[in-house]
Design an enzyme around this catalytic site. Structure first.
Site, PDB file in Angstrom:
ATOM      1  N   SER A 142     -38.991  89.135  37.794  1.00 51.81           N
ATOM      2  CA  SER A 142     -39.352  87.818  37.264  1.00 51.81           C
ATOM      3  C   SER A 142     -38.155  86.894  37.476  1.00 51.81           C
ATOM      4  O   SER A 142     -37.013  87.366  37.633  1.00 51.81           O
ATOM      5  CB  SER A 142     -39.613  87.956  35.764  1.00 51.81           C
ATOM      6  OG  SER A 142     -39.602  86.697  35.117  1.00 51.81           O
ATOM      7  N   TYR A 155     -38.087  90.843  26.939  1.00 51.91           N
ATOM      8  CA  TYR A 155     -38.566  90.639  28.312  1.00 51.91           C
ATOM      9  C   TYR A 155     -37.397  90.341  29.248  1.00 51.91           C
ATOM     10  O   TYR A 155     -37.283  90.932  30.330  1.00 51.91           O
ATOM     11  CB  TYR A 155     -39.573  89.489  28.306  1.00 51.91           C
ATOM     12  CG  TYR A 155     -40.321  89.274  29.606  1.00 51.91           C
ATOM     13  CD1 TYR A 155     -41.501  89.956  29.878  1.00 51.91           C
ATOM     14  CD2 TYR A 155     -39.859  88.362  30.554  1.00 51.91           C
ATOM     15  CE1 TYR A 155     -42.199  89.735  31.062  1.00 51.91           C
ATOM     16  CE2 TYR A 155     -40.552  88.141  31.731  1.00 51.91           C
ATOM     17  CZ  TYR A 155     -41.722  88.824  31.989  1.00 51.91           C
ATOM     18  OH  TYR A 155     -42.413  88.608  33.155  1.00 51.91           O
TER      19      TYR A 155
HETATM   20  P1  NAD Z   1     -51.433  90.687  33.130  1.00 50.33           P
HETATM   21  O1  NAD Z   1     -51.421  90.725  31.654  1.00 50.33           O
HETATM   22  O2  NAD Z   1     -52.449  89.847  33.840  1.00 50.33           O
HETATM   23  O3  NAD Z   1     -51.566  92.159  33.705  1.00 50.33           O
HETATM   24  C1  NAD Z   1     -50.797  93.217  33.183  1.00 50.33           C
HETATM   25  C2  NAD Z   1     -51.370  94.535  33.667  1.00 50.33           C
HETATM   26  O4  NAD Z   1     -50.588  95.579  33.067  1.00 50.33           O
HETATM   27  C3  NAD Z   1     -52.828  94.764  33.226  1.00 50.33           C
HETATM   28  O5  NAD Z   1     -53.517  95.460  34.257  1.00 50.33           O
HETATM   29  C4  NAD Z   1     -52.671  95.662  32.002  1.00 50.33           C
HETATM   30  O6  NAD Z   1     -53.817  96.486  31.741  1.00 50.33           O
HETATM   31  C5  NAD Z   1     -51.475  96.483  32.418  1.00 50.33           C
HETATM   32  N1  NAD Z   1     -50.791  97.118  31.308  1.00 50.33           N
HETATM   33  C6  NAD Z   1     -50.272  96.544  30.184  1.00 50.33           C
HETATM   34  N2  NAD Z   1     -49.771  97.487  29.368  1.00 50.33           N
HETATM   35  C7  NAD Z   1     -49.975  98.677  30.002  1.00 50.33           C
HETATM   36  C8  NAD Z   1     -49.686 100.017  29.680  1.00 50.33           C
HETATM   37  N3  NAD Z   1     -49.102 100.361  28.522  1.00 50.33           N
HETATM   38  N4  NAD Z   1     -50.056 100.986  30.542  1.00 50.33           N
HETATM   39  C9  NAD Z   1     -50.689 100.670  31.713  1.00 50.33           C
HETATM   40  N5  NAD Z   1     -50.983  99.419  32.082  1.00 50.33           N
HETATM   41  C10 NAD Z   1     -50.626  98.438  31.223  1.00 50.33           C
HETATM   42  O7  NAD Z   1     -49.945  90.272  33.561  1.00 50.33           O
HETATM   43  P2  NAD Z   1     -49.339  89.640  34.904  1.00 50.33           P
HETATM   44  O8  NAD Z   1     -48.960  88.247  34.607  1.00 50.33           O
HETATM   45  O9  NAD Z   1     -50.192  89.929  36.082  1.00 50.33           O
HETATM   46  O10 NAD Z   1     -47.963  90.452  34.987  1.00 50.33           O
HETATM   47  C11 NAD Z   1     -47.754  91.505  35.902  1.00 50.33           C
HETATM   48  C12 NAD Z   1     -46.269  91.686  36.123  1.00 50.33           C
HETATM   49  O11 NAD Z   1     -45.736  90.486  36.689  1.00 50.33           O
HETATM   50  C13 NAD Z   1     -45.474  91.957  34.848  1.00 50.33           C
HETATM   51  O12 NAD Z   1     -44.457  92.906  35.107  1.00 50.33           O
HETATM   52  C14 NAD Z   1     -44.869  90.611  34.538  1.00 50.33           C
HETATM   53  O13 NAD Z   1     -43.693  90.704  33.786  1.00 50.33           O
HETATM   54  C15 NAD Z   1     -44.618  90.083  35.932  1.00 50.33           C
HETATM   55  N6  NAD Z   1     -44.464  88.634  36.002  1.00 50.33           N
HETATM   56  C16 NAD Z   1     -45.461  87.813  35.625  1.00 50.33           C
HETATM   57  C17 NAD Z   1     -45.268  86.444  35.702  1.00 50.33           C
HETATM   58  C18 NAD Z   1     -46.333  85.471  35.321  1.00 50.33           C
HETATM   59  O14 NAD Z   1     -46.013  84.267  35.228  1.00 50.33           O
HETATM   60  N7  NAD Z   1     -47.561  85.883  35.095  1.00 50.33           N
HETATM   61  C19 NAD Z   1     -44.058  85.927  36.167  1.00 50.33           C
HETATM   62  C20 NAD Z   1     -43.054  86.810  36.536  1.00 50.33           C
HETATM   63  C21 NAD Z   1     -43.269  88.169  36.456  1.00 50.33           C
END
Ligand code: NAD
Length: 260
Positions: A142, A155
Protein backbone atom coordinates in the site's frame (compact mmCIF):
# COMPACT_ATOMS: atom_id res chain seq x y z
CA UNK A 1 1.44 -15.68 -21.01
CA UNK A 2 1.21 -17.70 -17.82
CA UNK A 3 0.13 -20.95 -19.47
CA UNK A 4 -1.00 -23.34 -16.76
CA UNK A 5 1.02 -21.69 -13.99
CA UNK A 6 -0.58 -22.44 -10.64
CA UNK A 7 -1.37 -19.11 -8.99
CA UNK A 8 -2.72 -18.67 -5.45
CA UNK A 9 -4.17 -15.25 -4.66
CA UNK A 10 -5.13 -14.83 -1.01
CA UNK A 11 -8.20 -12.74 -0.19
CA UNK A 12 -9.46 -12.92 -3.77
CA UNK A 13 -13.22 -13.18 -3.39
CA UNK A 14 -13.50 -9.37 -3.49
CA UNK A 15 -11.85 -6.16 -4.62
CA UNK A 16 -8.23 -6.09 -5.75
CA UNK A 17 -7.64 -9.82 -5.21
CA UNK A 18 -10.62 -10.74 -7.39
CA UNK A 19 -9.28 -8.41 -10.11
CA UNK A 20 -5.81 -9.98 -9.91
CA UNK A 21 -7.34 -13.47 -10.13
CA UNK A 22 -9.30 -12.43 -13.23
CA UNK A 23 -6.24 -10.91 -14.91
CA UNK A 24 -3.98 -13.90 -14.19
CA UNK A 25 -6.73 -16.23 -15.47
CA UNK A 26 -6.89 -14.18 -18.69
CA UNK A 27 -3.13 -14.73 -18.99
CA UNK A 28 -3.75 -18.49 -18.85
CA UNK A 29 -2.84 -19.22 -15.23
CA UNK A 30 -4.66 -21.91 -13.27
CA UNK A 31 -6.05 -19.67 -10.57
CA UNK A 32 -6.74 -20.62 -6.97
CA UNK A 33 -8.85 -18.17 -5.00
CA UNK A 34 -9.28 -17.74 -1.26
CA UNK A 35 -11.35 -15.50 1.00
CA UNK A 36 -14.76 -15.21 2.57
CA UNK A 37 -18.07 -15.05 0.77
CA UNK A 38 -21.34 -16.72 -0.17
CA UNK A 39 -20.79 -20.12 -1.82
CA UNK A 40 -23.10 -19.23 -4.73
CA UNK A 41 -21.13 -16.03 -5.42
CA UNK A 42 -17.83 -17.93 -5.21
CA UNK A 43 -19.20 -20.57 -7.63
CA UNK A 44 -20.07 -17.83 -10.14
CA UNK A 45 -16.58 -16.31 -9.76
CA UNK A 46 -14.96 -19.75 -10.28
CA UNK A 47 -16.99 -20.29 -13.45
CA UNK A 48 -15.88 -16.88 -14.83
CA UNK A 49 -12.24 -17.55 -13.95
CA UNK A 50 -12.31 -21.01 -15.53
CA UNK A 51 -13.81 -19.59 -18.70
CA UNK A 52 -11.19 -16.82 -18.86
CA UNK A 53 -8.30 -19.23 -18.31
CA UNK A 54 -9.45 -22.41 -20.03
CA UNK A 55 -8.39 -24.21 -16.85
CA UNK A 56 -10.56 -25.10 -13.85
CA UNK A 57 -10.21 -22.45 -11.15
CA UNK A 58 -10.33 -23.66 -7.54
CA UNK A 59 -11.36 -22.22 -4.18
CA UNK A 60 -9.73 -22.92 -0.80
CA UNK A 61 -11.37 -21.20 2.15
CA UNK A 62 -8.58 -21.01 4.76
CA UNK A 63 -8.86 -18.20 7.29
CA UNK A 64 -5.68 -16.15 6.76
CA UNK A 65 -5.58 -15.21 10.43
CA UNK A 66 -4.98 -18.88 11.35
CA UNK A 67 -1.46 -20.21 10.63
CA UNK A 68 -2.51 -23.87 10.91
CA UNK A 69 -5.26 -23.34 8.33
CA UNK A 70 -2.80 -21.56 6.02
CA UNK A 71 -0.29 -24.42 6.23
CA UNK A 72 -3.05 -26.97 5.59
CA UNK A 73 -4.37 -25.00 2.63
CA UNK A 74 -0.95 -24.80 0.95
CA UNK A 75 -0.29 -28.50 1.56
CA UNK A 76 -3.72 -29.40 0.14
CA UNK A 77 -3.23 -27.22 -2.96
CA UNK A 78 0.22 -28.71 -3.64
CA UNK A 79 -1.14 -32.26 -3.19
CA UNK A 80 -4.20 -31.62 -5.35
CA UNK A 81 -2.67 -29.52 -8.15
CA UNK A 82 1.13 -29.45 -7.83
CA UNK A 83 3.56 -26.77 -6.63
CA UNK A 84 2.32 -23.20 -6.37
CA UNK A 85 4.30 -21.15 -8.92
CA UNK A 86 2.75 -17.72 -8.31
CA UNK A 87 1.76 -16.47 -4.86
CA UNK A 88 -0.02 -13.16 -4.43
CA UNK A 89 -0.31 -12.19 -0.77
CA UNK A 90 -3.30 -9.89 -0.96
CA UNK A 91 -5.67 -10.66 1.95
CA UNK A 92 -6.08 -7.61 4.11
CA UNK A 93 -8.39 -5.79 6.47
CA UNK A 94 -8.47 -2.30 7.94
CA UNK A 95 -9.54 -0.62 11.17
CA UNK A 96 -9.50 3.12 11.77
CA UNK A 97 -9.23 4.51 15.32
CA UNK A 98 -6.98 6.76 17.39
CA UNK A 99 -4.17 4.83 19.07
CA UNK A 100 -5.58 5.23 22.58
CA UNK A 101 -8.88 3.66 21.48
CA UNK A 102 -7.41 1.09 19.08
CA UNK A 103 -8.88 -2.29 20.10
CA UNK A 104 -6.21 -4.89 20.94
CA UNK A 105 -8.07 -7.56 18.98
CA UNK A 106 -8.16 -5.35 15.87
CA UNK A 107 -4.40 -4.80 16.14
CA UNK A 108 -3.85 -8.56 16.41
CA UNK A 109 -6.19 -9.34 13.49
CA UNK A 110 -4.62 -6.78 11.16
CA UNK A 111 -1.07 -7.96 11.94
CA UNK A 112 -2.18 -11.60 11.49
CA UNK A 113 -4.02 -11.13 8.18
CA UNK A 114 -2.06 -8.28 6.53
CA UNK A 115 1.43 -9.40 7.61
CA UNK A 116 1.75 -12.80 9.27
CA UNK A 117 -0.28 -14.61 6.58
CA UNK A 118 2.24 -13.45 3.96
CA UNK A 119 5.05 -14.95 6.07
CA UNK A 120 3.25 -18.27 6.50
CA UNK A 121 2.29 -18.53 2.80
CA UNK A 122 5.76 -17.55 1.62
CA UNK A 123 7.46 -19.99 3.98
CA UNK A 124 5.23 -22.82 2.72
CA UNK A 125 5.68 -22.20 -1.04
CA UNK A 126 9.32 -21.14 -1.24
CA UNK A 127 10.90 -24.64 -1.11
CA UNK A 128 9.06 -25.97 -4.18
CA UNK A 129 9.65 -22.66 -6.05
CA UNK A 130 13.41 -22.89 -5.41
CA UNK A 131 13.40 -26.52 -6.46
CA UNK A 132 11.60 -25.66 -9.71
CA UNK A 133 13.98 -22.76 -10.36
CA UNK A 134 11.03 -20.43 -11.05
CA UNK A 135 8.57 -18.57 -8.89
CA UNK A 136 6.83 -15.26 -8.42
CA UNK A 137 5.72 -13.77 -5.11
CA UNK A 138 3.85 -10.47 -5.14
CA UNK A 139 2.81 -8.81 -1.90
CA UNK A 140 0.00 -6.29 -2.15
CA UNK A 141 1.29 -3.59 0.17
CA UNK A 142 0.00 0.00 0.00
CA UNK A 143 1.08 3.63 -0.16
CA UNK A 144 0.92 3.05 3.59
CA UNK A 145 4.06 0.90 3.22
CA UNK A 146 5.88 4.22 2.64
CA UNK A 147 3.74 6.95 4.23
CA UNK A 148 1.59 7.02 7.36
CA UNK A 149 -1.89 8.39 7.98
CA UNK A 150 -3.34 9.07 11.41
CA UNK A 151 -5.70 6.52 13.03
CA UNK A 152 -4.31 3.54 11.03
CA UNK A 153 -1.55 2.36 13.37
CA UNK A 154 -1.94 -1.39 12.81
CA UNK A 155 -2.41 -1.13 9.03
CA UNK A 156 0.56 1.20 8.55
CA UNK A 157 2.74 -0.97 10.80
CA UNK A 158 1.78 -4.12 8.87
CA UNK A 159 2.32 -2.51 5.47
CA UNK A 160 5.72 -1.06 6.43
CA UNK A 161 6.70 -4.49 7.79
CA UNK A 162 5.67 -6.35 4.66
CA UNK A 163 8.27 -4.37 2.72
CA UNK A 164 10.92 -5.70 5.10
CA UNK A 165 9.69 -9.22 4.42
CA UNK A 166 9.60 -8.57 0.65
CA UNK A 167 13.18 -7.32 0.52
CA UNK A 168 14.58 -10.02 2.81
CA UNK A 169 13.02 -12.96 0.97
CA UNK A 170 14.01 -11.44 -2.39
CA UNK A 171 17.65 -11.49 -1.28
CA UNK A 172 17.39 -15.04 0.05
CA UNK A 173 16.08 -16.48 -3.24
CA UNK A 174 17.73 -14.12 -5.73
CA UNK A 175 19.78 -16.87 -7.39
CA UNK A 176 16.93 -19.36 -7.54
CA UNK A 177 14.82 -17.85 -10.32
CA UNK A 178 12.26 -16.61 -7.81
CA UNK A 179 11.31 -12.92 -7.62
CA UNK A 180 9.64 -11.25 -4.64
CA UNK A 181 8.10 -7.81 -4.97
CA UNK A 182 5.42 -5.54 -3.61
CA UNK A 183 2.82 -3.45 -5.40
CA UNK A 184 1.67 -0.43 -3.43
CA UNK A 185 -1.63 1.08 -4.53
CA UNK A 186 -3.02 4.35 -3.32
CA UNK A 187 -6.77 4.44 -2.78
CA UNK A 188 -8.80 1.94 -4.78
CA UNK A 189 -12.56 2.14 -4.28
CA UNK A 190 -13.12 -1.44 -3.05
CA UNK A 191 -15.31 -2.67 -0.17
CA UNK A 192 -12.27 -2.25 2.17
CA UNK A 193 -12.07 1.48 1.43
CA UNK A 194 -15.83 2.03 1.31
CA UNK A 195 -16.13 0.45 4.77
CA UNK A 196 -13.58 2.80 6.37
CA UNK A 197 -15.24 5.99 5.11
CA UNK A 198 -17.87 6.11 7.90
CA UNK A 199 -15.22 5.35 10.58
CA UNK A 200 -12.88 8.04 9.24
CA UNK A 201 -15.80 10.48 9.11
CA UNK A 202 -16.61 9.71 12.74
CA UNK A 203 -12.96 9.87 13.88
CA UNK A 204 -12.47 13.26 12.20
CA UNK A 205 -15.98 14.64 12.76
CA UNK A 206 -16.58 15.35 9.05
CA UNK A 207 -19.02 14.10 6.38
CA UNK A 208 -18.43 11.01 4.24
CA UNK A 209 -18.18 13.13 1.08
CA UNK A 210 -15.54 15.24 2.82
CA UNK A 211 -13.60 12.06 3.69
CA UNK A 212 -13.51 11.08 -0.01
CA UNK A 213 -12.59 14.57 -1.21
CA UNK A 214 -10.42 15.94 1.62
CA UNK A 215 -8.89 12.80 3.18
CA UNK A 216 -8.67 10.01 0.61
CA UNK A 217 -8.21 11.79 -2.72
CA UNK A 218 -6.46 14.73 -1.08
CA UNK A 219 -3.48 12.38 -0.70
CA UNK A 220 -3.39 11.54 -4.41
CA UNK A 221 -2.19 14.37 -6.65
CA UNK A 222 -4.15 12.88 -9.58
CA UNK A 223 -7.35 13.22 -7.46
CA UNK A 224 -8.50 9.90 -8.94
CA UNK A 225 -8.96 6.49 -7.36
CA UNK A 226 -6.54 3.81 -8.62
CA UNK A 227 -8.36 1.19 -10.73
CA UNK A 228 -8.36 -2.48 -9.72
CA UNK A 229 -7.27 -3.41 -13.26
CA UNK A 230 -4.21 -1.13 -12.96
CA UNK A 231 -3.04 -3.12 -9.93
CA UNK A 232 -3.87 -6.44 -11.61
CA UNK A 233 -1.84 -5.54 -14.72
CA UNK A 234 1.18 -4.60 -12.58
CA UNK A 235 0.99 -7.99 -10.87
CA UNK A 236 0.67 -9.67 -14.27
CA UNK A 237 3.79 -7.89 -15.52
CA UNK A 238 5.81 -8.93 -12.45
CA UNK A 239 4.70 -12.53 -13.07
CA UNK A 240 5.64 -12.45 -16.76
CA UNK A 241 9.01 -13.35 -18.24
CA UNK A 242 9.75 -9.65 -18.70
CA UNK A 243 9.57 -9.21 -14.91
CA UNK A 244 12.46 -11.55 -14.17
CA UNK A 245 14.98 -8.82 -13.28
CA UNK A 246 12.63 -7.02 -10.93
CA UNK A 247 13.00 -8.27 -7.39
CA UNK A 248 12.99 -6.84 -3.88
CA UNK A 249 11.25 -3.67 -4.96
CA UNK A 250 8.07 -1.75 -4.23
CA UNK A 251 6.06 -0.59 -7.24
CA UNK A 252 4.01 2.44 -6.25
CA UNK A 253 0.67 2.93 -8.04
CA UNK A 254 -0.67 5.84 -6.04
CA UNK A 255 -1.30 8.74 -8.42
CA UNK A 256 1.80 10.51 -7.09
CA UNK A 257 0.92 10.27 -3.37
CA UNK A 258 4.34 9.09 -2.21
CA UNK A 259 6.20 11.44 -4.59
CA UNK A 260 5.39 14.27 -2.20
P1 NAD B 1 -11.56 -6.14 0.09
O1 NAD B 1 -12.16 -5.96 1.43
O2 NAD B 1 -12.35 -5.79 -1.13
O3 NAD B 1 -11.07 -7.63 -0.09
C1 NAD B 1 -10.35 -8.29 0.94
C2 NAD B 1 -10.32 -9.78 0.64
O4 NAD B 1 -9.63 -10.41 1.73
C3 NAD B 1 -11.72 -10.42 0.57
O5 NAD B 1 -11.71 -11.44 -0.42
C4 NAD B 1 -11.88 -11.03 1.96
O6 NAD B 1 -12.78 -12.15 1.99
C5 NAD B 1 -10.46 -11.46 2.23
N1 NAD B 1 -10.17 -11.67 3.64
C6 NAD B 1 -10.34 -10.80 4.68
N2 NAD B 1 -10.01 -11.40 5.84
C7 NAD B 1 -9.63 -12.67 5.51
C8 NAD B 1 -9.18 -13.78 6.25
N3 NAD B 1 -9.07 -13.74 7.59
N4 NAD B 1 -8.89 -14.92 5.60
C9 NAD B 1 -9.03 -15.00 4.24
N5 NAD B 1 -9.44 -13.98 3.48
C10 NAD B 1 -9.74 -12.83 4.12
O7 NAD B 1 -10.18 -5.31 0.13
P2 NAD B 1 -9.24 -4.71 -1.02
O8 NAD B 1 -9.39 -3.24 -0.98
O9 NAD B 1 -9.42 -5.42 -2.30
O10 NAD B 1 -7.81 -5.02 -0.38
C11 NAD B 1 -6.98 -6.05 -0.85
C12 NAD B 1 -5.54 -5.76 -0.46
O11 NAD B 1 -5.14 -4.54 -1.09
C13 NAD B 1 -5.33 -5.57 1.04
O12 NAD B 1 -4.09 -6.15 1.42
C14 NAD B 1 -5.27 -4.07 1.18
O13 NAD B 1 -4.54 -3.66 2.30
C15 NAD B 1 -4.59 -3.69 -0.12
N6 NAD B 1 -4.78 -2.29 -0.50
C16 NAD B 1 -6.02 -1.81 -0.74
C17 NAD B 1 -6.16 -0.48 -1.10
C18 NAD B 1 -7.49 0.13 -1.39
O14 NAD B 1 -7.55 1.37 -1.51
N7 NAD B 1 -8.55 -0.64 -1.53
C19 NAD B 1 -5.03 0.34 -1.21
C20 NAD B 1 -3.78 -0.19 -0.95
C21 NAD B 1 -3.67 -1.52 -0.60
Amino acid sequence: MLDGKIALITGSTSGIGAGIAQHLAQQGAQVIINGFGEQSVIDTQLAELSEASGRAAQYYGADMSKPAQIRRMIADIQNDHGPIEILVNNAGIQHVAPIEDFPDEKWDAIIAINLNSAFHCTKAVIGPMKQAGWGRIVNIASAHSISASPFKSAYVAAKHAIMGLTKTVALEVAEAGVTVNAVSPGYVLTPLVAAQIPDTAAARGISEEAVKRDVLLAAQPTREFVEITDVACAVGFLCSGAGKAITGTNISMDGGWTAK
